[in-house]
Scaffold this active site. Structure first.
Site, PDB file in Angstrom:
ATOM      1  N   SER B 322       0.842  -1.208   0.000  1.00  0.00           N
ATOM      2  CA  SER B 322       0.000   0.000   0.000  1.00  0.00           C
ATOM      3  C   SER B 322       0.877   1.259   0.000  1.00  0.00           C
ATOM      4  O   SER B 322       0.597   2.229  -0.719  1.00  0.00           O
ATOM      5  CB  SER B 322      -0.910  -0.005   1.235  1.00  0.00           C
ATOM      6  OG  SER B 322      -1.490   1.248   1.411  1.00  0.00           O
ATOM      7  N   TRP B 325       2.323   1.670  -3.373  1.00  0.00           N
ATOM      8  CA  TRP B 325       1.292   2.116  -4.318  1.00  0.00           C
ATOM      9  C   TRP B 325       1.243   3.648  -4.328  1.00  0.00           C
ATOM     10  O   TRP B 325       1.054   4.262  -5.383  1.00  0.00           O
ATOM     11  CB  TRP B 325      -0.084   1.563  -3.903  1.00  0.00           C
ATOM     12  CG  TRP B 325      -1.213   2.029  -4.774  1.00  0.00           C
ATOM     13  CD1 TRP B 325      -1.686   1.425  -5.906  1.00  0.00           C
ATOM     14  CD2 TRP B 325      -2.020   3.207  -4.603  1.00  0.00           C
ATOM     15  NE1 TRP B 325      -2.723   2.151  -6.441  1.00  0.00           N
ATOM     16  CE2 TRP B 325      -2.953   3.254  -5.668  1.00  0.00           C
ATOM     17  CE3 TRP B 325      -2.051   4.236  -3.661  1.00  0.00           C
ATOM     18  CZ2 TRP B 325      -3.895   4.257  -5.810  1.00  0.00           C
ATOM     19  CZ3 TRP B 325      -2.984   5.247  -3.799  1.00  0.00           C
ATOM     20  CH2 TRP B 325      -3.891   5.255  -4.860  1.00  0.00           C
ATOM     21  N   HIS B 326       1.431   4.253  -3.131  1.00  0.00           N
ATOM     22  CA  HIS B 326       1.324   5.710  -3.049  1.00  0.00           C
ATOM     23  C   HIS B 326       2.462   6.420  -3.755  1.00  0.00           C
ATOM     24  O   HIS B 326       2.284   7.524  -4.266  1.00  0.00           O
ATOM     25  CB  HIS B 326       1.255   6.157  -1.586  1.00  0.00           C
ATOM     26  CG  HIS B 326      -0.094   5.953  -0.984  1.00  0.00           C
ATOM     27  ND1 HIS B 326      -0.460   4.765  -0.404  1.00  0.00           N
ATOM     28  CD2 HIS B 326      -1.175   6.757  -0.896  1.00  0.00           C
ATOM     29  CE1 HIS B 326      -1.712   4.864   0.024  1.00  0.00           C
ATOM     30  NE2 HIS B 326      -2.174   6.055  -0.270  1.00  0.00           N
ATOM     31  N   GLY B 327       3.630   5.813  -3.744  1.00  0.00           N
ATOM     32  CA  GLY B 327       4.740   6.495  -4.396  1.00  0.00           C
ATOM     33  C   GLY B 327       5.947   5.593  -4.500  1.00  0.00           C
ATOM     34  O   GLY B 327       6.171   4.745  -3.619  1.00  0.00           O
ATOM     35  N   PHE B 478      -0.178  10.000  -7.498  1.00  0.00           N
ATOM     36  CA  PHE B 478      -0.084   8.556  -7.195  1.00  0.00           C
ATOM     37  C   PHE B 478      -0.692   7.680  -8.255  1.00  0.00           C
ATOM     38  O   PHE B 478      -1.154   7.873  -9.155  1.00  0.00           O
ATOM     39  CB  PHE B 478      -0.761   8.244  -5.869  1.00  0.00           C
ATOM     40  CG  PHE B 478      -0.183   9.031  -4.740  1.00  0.00           C
ATOM     41  CD1 PHE B 478       1.191   9.208  -4.661  1.00  0.00           C
ATOM     42  CD2 PHE B 478      -0.983   9.632  -3.806  1.00  0.00           C
ATOM     43  CE1 PHE B 478       1.738   9.962  -3.636  1.00  0.00           C
ATOM     44  CE2 PHE B 478      -0.438  10.389  -2.771  1.00  0.00           C
ATOM     45  CZ  PHE B 478       0.918  10.551  -2.696  1.00  0.00           C
TER      46      PHE B 478
END
Lengths: 322, 478
Positions: B322, B325-327, B478
């Protein structure tokens, strides 16, 4: 369930009408209570309330506004500078003054700092309602479409309050008194820790120069226009690099903005032989108490600097006479 | 195109009127208009990357049809594999290529190897993480027979590209959103009115709260090395509300806009800062992403079944992915890991997932108990400190920021932050009072003139104090 949103659109329209009515009321309140009590309007009122001739008229941005105390220049003087004023605005203001001649003027003092021609200043015509007194936004819209004259015209006449709620809050307070357009600022800069002074100076330099574009053609053209207006009306122009703190000076050095515009500005200055350029940028590098913040003079700073400026101009005149 | 831009203010009414007055006669026209409008909306930013959405749509539509046509397990797996490879391939290339190359080079340096693979100048297409996850959910659900594949190409393309949620979610599940594209929409006055109110509240959170806080946050995080511990804590607090106002504001505008066109999207934020523990926070923050990871990663890994070690491992993997996934950066990984660490006690102690946690805090009463307030405060403090990893430019910056807070360094404040703190107090108060509603402007019980007064007050508050400059939404990156 309805197929079409007639009722919804009707409600939206009704709400929009109510919104426009409220907006018009707010605009009137803004113009009458905020703009008319602001520093710019108060300065204007003082300037136009008298007709006596002036030896010195100071114009330009906050460096000039906070930097020159007219009563310390040693001659009749008025500080007509305003916060956030770029050369585009100065040109329009000067144009009206020399055309209408509400007061006779001998010398005009203008700023020539590292950020004077930085591109962000051409768009930064804040206080659109006030500037409408001088700038013909519709003409700007025709001649310089990139300057968003039409947007500013609409904003000035319909939504002047837009994003200016903070000024509205300030306007509830008593307006601060001005002395020939000048108001001294307390010496706050030297009281900060060294790291904080550097931090503030870096932040200020970033605001002024961080976006690049140090030689904006519109602003250079406006600068040339100011000098030509002076020449055409027999007014001497003195261009001044205002004193800044060492911390701010060090931060400026990383951008080398002057080297970008120097050649063009030199050409403009050479085309106006009566114009005098005085560079005081480093004169108070070792005197933190002279500053209210990294690049604005304090009360003491403006007093001493105004003496220095007045004397320097007089000496240069004497030298020219000899 | 940004929701908080003049272009969108013109775009939305044009599409709305065309949709209800021109395209209302047939489902195909309605969906066709949505596809066209969505492509204009996305192409306004960069039309070249429309090709990625179109390729994703074509492949996943085909995979859906292929899955419907066969029961052969190997063939079905191959079809699903194609969809996963294409979507994650796009994501991997555009978002993670340089990150993995850089990490490989650094790892090689640590081992004494001199690697020279080349990095590329790659522009990250806006919203790629969102729409790839949405289309993936379609093929995965069709594969697991949780969702029927569609043969309506317009409906499918509209589902993938639906402009209100295309670039920053909510990440919709095919089984929830796709059926809405299969029936002609009829105008629903109450839905549209509520949607308009939700848009207003979303814009308020974005323009008045988030963008105002952003100015202070940017200054504090850019100069953290010379600021006091207190000011750094304030910086973390302001960022916590900046990202909340920014992202939940976007979600509110997305939900409200969808409602104008007759769609119901899933709620993405449910007053997350009033959560009483971390597991509750993750049921209230970015709900569509959390549930995506829950359903497609955490449960397939084994979820909450197995030994304590297995359950902890599942949580660590889920939060790490997770974070990534954001960066594509180690500080996002650290942010995810930190949340995993926060989560571990609930595994060790056995979490209480009772009815009480799903209710709003202090349900039906105005003020919480002291115990509940302390739980809320502790949870907020934990998330606030974790946000430092999210906001700092690098992992080492985040660690230094935290170290400086811990050093209790004292210095004069650069600002008193009265206005940012007042804005936070405003949004917290409003959301606390209305915490059991879908959004705070659900005020149907009030008389019409009072409601209009509230809307006008909010609009003028935004116009007077808002920051205008088309600042992008944080989650666009993102």
């Amino acid at each position: 369930m309805a197929m079409k949103p007639h009722a919804y659109l009707g409600r939206c329209l009704a709400f929009f009408v109510v919104f426009l009515l409220c907006s018009t009321m707010l605009q009137q309140i803004y113009v009458r209570l905020v703009v008319s009590r602001g520093t710019n309007a108060t300065t204007d009122a003082q300037f136009y309330s008298e007709a006596s001739p002036l030896t010195f008229l100071v114009m330009g941005d906050s460096h000039a506004k906070d930097g020159v105390d007219p009563s310390e220049l040693g001659a009749s003087a008025f500080n007509f500078a305003s916060y956030g004023e770029g050369y585009f605005q100065t040109y329009w203001k000067l144009k009206r003054i020399v055309e209408e001649q509400p007061r006779q003027i001998e010398t005009i003092i203008l700023p020539l700092d590292d950020h004077s021609f930085a591109s962000y200043r051409r768009y930064r015509i804040a206080d659109t309602v006030y500037w409408q007194r001088y700038i013909d936004y519709l003409a700007v819209s025709r001649d310089h479409p990139e300057l968003e004259g039409m947007t500013k015209f609409l904003t000035a006449n319909l939504f002047g309050y837009f994003a200016d709620g903070r000024s509205m809050a300030k306007a509830l307070r008593k307006p601060e008194p001005l002395r020939s357009g000048f108001k001294p600022r307390p010496e706050a800069f030297w009281k900060l820790s060294e790291s904080r002074r550097n931090l503030d100076a870096t932040a200020r330099a970033r605001i002024h120069l961080g976006r690049g574009g140090f030689a904006d053609p519109v602003l250079l053209e406006a600068f040339r226009g100011c000098l030509e207006l002076g020449k055409a009306h027999g007014i001497r122009i003195v261009v001044v690099a205002f004193p800044v703190s060492r911390e701010y000076g060090d931060a400026l050095a990383t951008y080398s903005a002057r080297s970008v515009y120097r050649d063009e500005v030199d050409r403009i200055l050479r085309s106006s032989p009566l114009t005098l350029f005085l560079d005081f940028q480093q004169v108070y590098f070792d005197r933190g108490e002279m500053f209210a913040d990294p690049d604005h003079l304090s009360a003491q700073g403006s007093t001493e600097f105004s003496h220095l400026l007045g004397n320097t101009i007089r000496q240069s005149e004497a030298a020219n006479v000899k | 195109m940004l929701f908080n831009s003049l272009e969108f203010m013109l775009f939305l009414p044009i599409v709305f009127v065309t949709y209800w007055y021109g395209a209302h006669r047939s489902l195909r026209l309605q969906n066709g208009l949505i596809v066209a409008a969505s492509y204009v909306f996305y192409g306004w930013w960069d039309w070249r990357f429309l090709s990625l959405i179109i390729i994703s749509s074509v492949i996943d539509f085909g995979v859906g049809l292929g899955l419907a046509a066969t029961d052969e397990p190997a063939r079905r797996k191959a079809l699903l594999g194609t969809s996963v490879m294409v979507n994650l391939g796009f994501l991997g290339f555009f978002k993670y290529y340089n990150f993995f190359v850089d990490s490989l080079v650094r790892a090689g340096e640590n081992l004494g190897l001199n690697l020279h693979p080349s990095t590329l100048q790659i522009v990250l297409p806006v919203g790629i993480s969102f729409y790839t996850f949405q289309t993936l959910s379609y093929t995965i659900d069709v594969y697991h027979r949780k969702c029927a594949p569609t043969r309506d190409v317009f409906a499918f393309f509209a589902f993938v590209s639906f402009f209100p949620q295309l670039v920053a979610g909510p990440i919709e599940r095919a089984k929830d959103l796709l059926p809405q594209f299969l029936h002609r929409r009829r105008f629903d006055l109450e839905l549209a009115k509520d949607g308009t109110r939700q848009i207003l509240w979303g814009l308020t959170k974005k323009i008045l709260i988030a963008d105002n806080l952003a100015a202070s946050v940017d200054t504090i995080f850019a100069n953290y090395e010379s600021l006091s511990s207190l000011e750094l804590l304030i910086g973390a607090l302001l960022f916590s509300f900046q990202i909340y106002g920014d992202f939940s504001g976007y979600s509110d505008i997305a939900l409200g806009t969808a409602r104008l066109f007759g769609f119901e999207l899933r709620k993405n934020f449910d007053t997350p800062y009033f959560s009483r523990n971390i597991s509750e926070f993750w049921r209230r923050w970015h709900i569509s992403l959390s549930s995506w990871f829950r359903d497609y990663l955490w449960i397939p890994l084994g979820g909450n079944v197995g030994s304590t070690f297995t359950r902890i491992k599942n949580i660590v993997i889920t939060f790490t992915v997770s974070g990534l996934w954001h960066g594509a950066s180690w500080n996002f990984v650290a942010w995810g890991l930190l949340h995993a660490v926060y989560y571990v006690p609930s595994i060790l102690l056995g979490s209480s997932k009772g009815r009480r946690e799903r209710q709003a805090s202090a349900e039906s009463i105005l003020v919480s108990t002291v115990r509940e307030l302390m739980q809320i405060g502790t949870t907020f403090l934990m998330t606030m400190l974790a946000w430092i990893f999210f906001r700092a430019p690098t992992l080492s910056d985040a660690v230094e920021y935290l170290t400086r807070i811990a050093s209790l360094h004292r210095d004069t404040m650069t600002s008193y932050y009265r206005e940012p703190l007042a804005l936070i107090a405003f949004v917290v108060t409003v959301e606390w009072i209305q915490r059991s509603k879908d959004h705070p402007l659900q005020i149907d019980h009030l008389p019409n003139p009072v409601r209009w007064l509230i809307y006008l007050a909010l609009i003028f508050l935004v116009l007077l104090l808002g920051r205008f400059g088309n600042r992008e939404f944080i989650y666009f990156q993102f």
